[in-house]
Design a protein around this motif. Sequence first.
Motif, mmCIF file in Angstrom:
data_model
loop_
_atom_site.group_PDB
_atom_site.id
_atom_site.type_symbol
_atom_site.label_atom_id
_atom_site.label_comp_id
_atom_site.label_asym_id
_atom_site.label_seq_id
_atom_site.Cartn_x
_atom_site.Cartn_y
_atom_site.Cartn_z
ATOM 1 N N UNK A 1 0.825 -1.206 0.000
ATOM 2 C CA UNK A 1 0.000 0.000 0.000
ATOM 3 C C UNK A 1 0.867 1.266 0.000
ATOM 4 N N UNK A 2 1.847 1.306 0.876
ATOM 5 C CA UNK A 2 2.728 2.473 0.987
ATOM 6 C C UNK A 2 3.502 2.684 -0.310
ATOM 7 N N UNK A 3 4.056 1.616 -0.846
ATOM 8 C CA UNK A 3 4.853 1.746 -2.063
ATOM 9 C C UNK A 3 3.985 2.238 -3.223
ATOM 10 N N UNK A 4 2.771 1.718 -3.347
ATOM 11 C CA UNK A 4 1.871 2.171 -4.400
ATOM 12 C C UNK A 4 1.508 3.639 -4.245
ATOM 13 N N UNK A 5 1.320 4.064 -3.021
ATOM 14 C CA UNK A 5 1.000 5.456 -2.729
ATOM 15 C C UNK A 5 2.117 6.399 -3.190
ATOM 16 N N UNK A 6 3.347 5.900 -3.150
ATOM 17 C CA UNK A 6 4.519 6.692 -3.553
ATOM 18 C C UNK A 6 4.966 6.378 -4.982
ATOM 19 N N UNK B 1 13.699 -0.510 -4.892
ATOM 20 C CA UNK B 1 13.728 -0.928 -3.487
ATOM 21 C C UNK B 1 13.360 -2.397 -3.465
ATOM 22 N N UNK B 2 14.254 -3.198 -2.915
ATOM 23 C CA UNK B 2 14.049 -4.642 -2.850
ATOM 24 C C UNK B 2 13.924 -5.091 -1.397
ATOM 25 N N UNK B 3 13.338 -6.253 -1.235
ATOM 26 C CA UNK B 3 13.232 -6.844 0.084
ATOM 27 C C UNK B 3 13.063 -8.344 -0.048
ATOM 28 N N UNK B 4 13.207 -9.031 1.081
ATOM 29 C CA UNK B 4 13.017 -10.484 1.083
ATOM 30 C C UNK B 4 12.252 -10.894 2.334
ATOM 31 N N UNK B 5 11.525 -11.999 2.202
ATOM 32 C CA UNK B 5 10.684 -12.488 3.291
ATOM 33 C C UNK B 5 11.539 -13.160 4.350
ATOM 34 N N UNK B 6 11.383 -12.703 5.585
ATOM 35 C CA UNK B 6 12.059 -13.363 6.710
ATOM 36 C C UNK B 6 11.120 -14.367 7.368
ATOM 37 N N UNK B 7 9.834 -14.237 7.055
ATOM 38 C CA UNK B 7 8.842 -15.235 7.458
ATOM 39 C C UNK B 7 7.622 -15.075 6.566
ATOM 40 N N UNK C 1 12.717 10.840 -2.468
ATOM 41 C CA UNK C 1 11.627 9.891 -2.693
ATOM 42 C C UNK C 1 11.738 8.697 -1.746
ATOM 43 N N UNK C 2 12.945 8.183 -1.588
ATOM 44 C CA UNK C 2 13.151 7.044 -0.680
ATOM 45 C C UNK C 2 12.883 7.458 0.760
ATOM 46 N N UNK C 3 13.291 8.657 1.141
ATOM 47 C CA UNK C 3 13.042 9.131 2.513
ATOM 48 C C UNK C 3 11.545 9.257 2.787
ATOM 49 N N UNK C 4 10.773 9.681 1.780
ATOM 50 C CA UNK C 4 9.324 9.748 1.945
ATOM 51 C C UNK C 4 8.722 8.382 2.201
ATOM 52 N N UNK C 5 9.196 7.382 1.464
ATOM 53 C CA UNK C 5 8.749 6.009 1.684
ATOM 54 C C UNK C 5 9.181 5.548 3.072
#
Length: 122
Positions: A20-25, A57-63, A108-112
């Motif tokens: 949701x946050x990423x789409x908003x930005x 911006x990338x991420x990975x699932x920790x669970x 932009x990244x700081x806003x996210x």
Amino acid sequence: MRLENLEIEDILIDIKPLDHIMGKHAFIRAGQWDYERVTYDYKIGSKEKNITYYIRIQGYAVEGDVDRGNAVIKLMTPLLGKHYYPHGVEYGEEENFPENLVERAKKLVQGVRDEVKDHENK
């Protein structure tokens, strides 16, 4: 180019508020995910012929599982890349990025980051 020291890397957040946050930005995940990883891109047009810039911006699932929508994502250091048509995106340190573009990307990244921190899993 790595956009370091923006305090977004290592934040843990549930996938649903993150989407949701990423789409908003205007960061788009589209088909860039699998069961364990997510990638969000922000496209920046350029006056240069056949050049487009991307903040990634990338991420990975920790669970949990991204596909099931129950993943907890750990965010990684954002990247600024330059797309050369038709070859692809280059993120290397040897790329030249205009200073105003780098500053725009950081803002932009700081806003996210500011919004993501409000939903951070601690």
